[in-house]
Design a protein around this motif. Structure first.
Motif: not given
Length: 161
Positions: A56-62, A69-75, A79-83
């Motif tokens: 939801g956060f990094c998909g098509d509705n990003a 861009v940095l947070t969404c570059s990889t899962f 996970k590091e930012a949102k866990n």
């Protein structure tokens, strides 16, 4: 002939007298809380919840979230930012979202580094920064001023009126 004081004037007089008798307002002192006694008050997200929110956060509705861009570059970056989970000081005054990627023992062992204050729209935040990038925040409608900002010399403190 006896003149009677109108009720609203009598009420104003009583309010003024009560205000004079109550004395000056007391200032509240706040120190950065000791994380040894902090408690986790919300559960860490599961792997499935993180994957769902990643889509939801990094998909098509990003674009709705400003394209982080940095947070969404990889899962793993996400996970590091949102866990994270909510923690509170023992007295419940300070709270913060601390990383679930860090063991609780390491969070409890973190020492305070500095205290800062900021205000916006009538809300004051006292921010305590700790080792290992942890942060606890106290929120108040009172005006607060940091008295001791550097925690290496002892307790970081602030006064709120």
């Amino acid at each position: 002939m006896h003149r009677r004081t109108p009720p609203f004037k009598a009420l104003i007089g009583l309010c003024l007298a009560a205000g004079l008798l109550s004395g000056p307002a007391q200032a509240d002192n706040h120190a950065c809380p000791d994380l040894k006694t902090a408690v986790q008050v919300a559960a860490c997200p599961t792997e499935a919840e993180l994957k769902y929110t990643y889509m939801g956060f990094c998909g098509d509705n990003a674009r709705l979230y400003g394209r982080d861009v940095l947070t969404c570059s990889t899962f793993e970056n996400y996970k590091e930012a949102k866990n994270i989970a909510m923690w509170e000081s023992a007295d419940g005054k300070f709270s913060g979202y601390l990383s679930c990627n860090v063991p609780a023992e390491q969070i409890h062992a973190s020492k305070p580094l500095r205290m800062s204050s900021d205000s916006k729209n009538g809300l004051t935040r006292l921010v305590c920064d700790y080792e290992n990038d942890h942060r606890m925040v106290y929120r108040s409608k009172q005006a607060c001023k940091v008295a001791v900002a550097d925690c290496s010399t002892g307790d970081c403190t602030a006064e709120c009126e």
